[in-house]
Design a protein around this motif. Structure first.
Motif, PDB file in Angstrom:
ATOM      1  N   LYS A 143       0.833  -1.199   0.000  1.00 34.81           N
ATOM      2  CA  LYS A 143       0.000   0.000   0.000  1.00 34.81           C
ATOM      3  C   LYS A 143       0.868   1.249   0.000  1.00 34.81           C
ATOM      4  O   LYS A 143       1.879   1.305   0.685  1.00 34.81           O
ATOM      5  CB  LYS A 143      -0.877   0.030   1.252  1.00 34.81           C
ATOM      6  CG  LYS A 143      -1.770  -1.171   1.416  1.00 34.81           C
ATOM      7  CD  LYS A 143      -2.452  -1.175   2.761  1.00 34.81           C
ATOM      8  CE  LYS A 143      -3.246  -2.449   2.935  1.00 34.81           C
ATOM      9  NZ  LYS A 143      -3.909  -2.496   4.232  1.00 34.81           N
ATOM     10  N   SER A 144       0.436   2.239  -0.754  1.00 34.86           N
ATOM     11  CA  SER A 144       1.039   3.563  -0.700  1.00 34.86           C
ATOM     12  C   SER A 144      -0.081   4.518  -0.318  1.00 34.86           C
ATOM     13  O   SER A 144      -1.140   4.526  -0.957  1.00 34.86           O
ATOM     14  CB  SER A 144       1.627   3.961  -2.048  1.00 34.86           C
ATOM     15  OG  SER A 144       2.131   5.281  -1.969  1.00 34.86           O
ATOM     16  N   SER A 145       0.137   5.304   0.721  1.00 31.57           N
ATOM     17  CA  SER A 145      -0.930   6.178   1.186  1.00 31.57           C
ATOM     18  C   SER A 145      -0.439   7.605   1.389  1.00 31.57           C
ATOM     19  O   SER A 145       0.735   7.843   1.644  1.00 31.57           O
ATOM     20  CB  SER A 145      -1.521   5.647   2.494  1.00 31.57           C
ATOM     21  OG  SER A 145      -0.537   5.622   3.503  1.00 31.57           O
ATOM     22  N   LEU A 146      -1.382   8.513   1.253  1.00 36.26           N
ATOM     23  CA  LEU A 146      -1.153   9.934   1.517  1.00 36.26           C
ATOM     24  C   LEU A 146      -2.251  10.407   2.458  1.00 36.26           C
ATOM     25  O   LEU A 146      -3.434  10.169   2.210  1.00 36.26           O
ATOM     26  CB  LEU A 146      -1.220  10.740   0.226  1.00 36.26           C
ATOM     27  CG  LEU A 146      -0.058  10.551  -0.735  1.00 36.26           C
ATOM     28  CD1 LEU A 146      -0.470  10.920  -2.153  1.00 36.26           C
ATOM     29  CD2 LEU A 146       1.115  11.411  -0.282  1.00 36.26           C
ATOM     30  N   ALA A 147      -1.865  11.048   3.538  1.00 32.55           N
ATOM     31  CA  ALA A 147      -2.808  11.710   4.435  1.00 32.55           C
ATOM     32  C   ALA A 147      -2.577  13.209   4.236  1.00 32.55           C
ATOM     33  O   ALA A 147      -1.466  13.694   4.419  1.00 32.55           O
ATOM     34  CB  ALA A 147      -2.563  11.308   5.881  1.00 32.55           C
ATOM     35  N   ILE A 148      -3.627  13.916   3.823  1.00 28.19           N
ATOM     36  CA  ILE A 148      -3.488  15.311   3.392  1.00 28.19           C
ATOM     37  C   ILE A 148      -4.354  16.216   4.256  1.00 28.19           C
ATOM     38  O   ILE A 148      -5.543  15.956   4.442  1.00 28.19           O
ATOM     39  CB  ILE A 148      -3.913  15.438   1.907  1.00 28.19           C
ATOM     40  CG1 ILE A 148      -3.108  14.466   1.050  1.00 28.19           C
ATOM     41  CG2 ILE A 148      -3.772  16.877   1.423  1.00 28.19           C
ATOM     42  CD1 ILE A 148      -3.731  14.141  -0.285  1.00 28.19           C
ATOM     43  N   ASP A 149      -3.761  17.277   4.745  1.00 25.94           N
ATOM     44  CA  ASP A 149      -4.478  18.282   5.531  1.00 25.94           C
ATOM     45  C   ASP A 149      -5.311  19.128   4.565  1.00 25.94           C
ATOM     46  O   ASP A 149      -4.751  19.824   3.714  1.00 25.94           O
ATOM     47  CB  ASP A 149      -3.467  19.150   6.273  1.00 25.94           C
ATOM     48  CG  ASP A 149      -4.107  20.190   7.169  1.00 25.94           C
ATOM     49  OD1 ASP A 149      -5.327  20.446   7.058  1.00 25.94           O
ATOM     50  OD2 ASP A 149      -3.374  20.771   7.987  1.00 25.94           O
ATOM     51  N   ILE A 150      -6.641  19.056   4.681  1.00 24.32           N
ATOM     52  CA  ILE A 150      -7.493  19.832   3.776  1.00 24.32           C
ATOM     53  C   ILE A 150      -8.081  21.058   4.474  1.00 24.32           C
ATOM     54  O   ILE A 150      -8.961  21.719   3.938  1.00 24.32           O
ATOM     55  CB  ILE A 150      -8.603  18.981   3.119  1.00 24.32           C
ATOM     56  CG1 ILE A 150      -9.526  18.359   4.156  1.00 24.32           C
ATOM     57  CG2 ILE A 150      -7.980  17.934   2.207  1.00 24.32           C
ATOM     58  CD1 ILE A 150     -10.764  17.681   3.563  1.00 24.32           C
ATOM     59  N   GLY A 151      -7.581  21.365   5.659  1.00 25.36           N
ATOM     60  CA  GLY A 151      -8.003  22.563   6.379  1.00 25.36           C
ATOM     61  C   GLY A 151      -9.179  22.311   7.299  1.00 25.36           C
ATOM     62  O   GLY A 151      -9.868  21.306   7.191  1.00 25.36           O
ATOM     63  N   GLY A 152      -9.378  23.229   8.198  1.00 25.92           N
ATOM     64  CA  GLY A 152     -10.495  23.120   9.133  1.00 25.92           C
ATOM     65  C   GLY A 152     -10.395  21.918  10.053  1.00 25.92           C
ATOM     66  O   GLY A 152     -11.414  21.444  10.552  1.00 25.92           O
ATOM     67  N   GLY A 153      -9.188  21.383  10.237  1.00 27.94           N
ATOM     68  CA  GLY A 153      -9.000  20.215  11.090  1.00 27.94           C
ATOM     69  C   GLY A 153      -9.359  18.896  10.423  1.00 27.94           C
ATOM     70  O   GLY A 153      -9.330  17.849  11.057  1.00 27.94           O
TER      71      GLY A 153
END
Length: 195
Positions: A143-153
């Motif tokens: 698995k390759s994963s990305l966790a991305i901050d999209i704002g507003g917590g």
């Protein structure tokens, strides 16, 4: 049956530190921007996104077709809404993508556990001017994963999974990144018409 995705403990910590957020999800005070820091992108509005709409909103029908999606299956849980985009009906050799939206840090970190997979360390990344963390898992399924901050917590999580040794690590990473960029564009209302 889909392999349940897991965000490993390091991912949340890396993304929160890289994003310069406090534990409440608020931006930490910063004296000024530097060329090494991504430009802070405006928060993405996710109101109205639900189990019934996540698959169609995050990846358009045309994008799903281009990726070779066999079946899109929505799911939800405590503080999260997800879509599993399966590339094959073979559940013994599952391959595809997971796209999840987490309402807060607690929901993101609540998916962490330690199963048979062997994760690499989470590393800071930037996706479309947004702070992210990238991680690769090796086990029966890679698995390759990305966790991305999209704002507003809130956080967007995108994972590309495949049976071990079928897709190279570099390809898993680039495929996860490409889908993450498409999803961000679609959520931002800029790319929902195509690939």
């Amino acid at each position: 049956m889909h392999p349940r995705f897991r965000v490993w403990g390091g991912v949340g910590a890396v993304i929160l530190v890289a994003a310069g957020c406090t534990s409440a999800g608020d931006p930490a005070p910063s004296p000024s921007s530097s060329p090494d820091q991504p430009v802070k992108a405006a928060p993405i509005k996710t109101e109205g996104l639900s189990k019934d709409s996540i698959c169609k909103i995050t990846l358009s029908d045309a994008q799903q077709k281009t990726l070779g999606v066999w079946k899109a299956e929505p799911m939800d849980g405590k503080g999260e809404t997800s879509c599993y985009f399966s590339l094959t009906p073979d559940t013994d050799n599952a391959a595809g993508y997971v796209v999840s939206l987490f309402e807060n840090e607690e929901a993101l970190l609540g998916t962490a556990d330690a199963t048979e997979a062997s994760p690499t360390k989470a590393v800071p990344a930037t996706v479309k001017n947004r702070t992210a963390a990238r991680q690769v898992m090796f086990g029966k399924t890679w698995k390759s994963s990305l966790a991305i901050d999209i704002g507003g917590g809130r956080f967007l999580y995108v994972e590309r999974y495949s049976p071990m040794h079928v897709v190279a690590e570099q390809d898993l990473n680039s495929q996860a990144l490409k889908v993450a960029e498409q999803v961000l564009s679609n959520l931002d209302g800029k790319g929902s018409q195509g690939a």
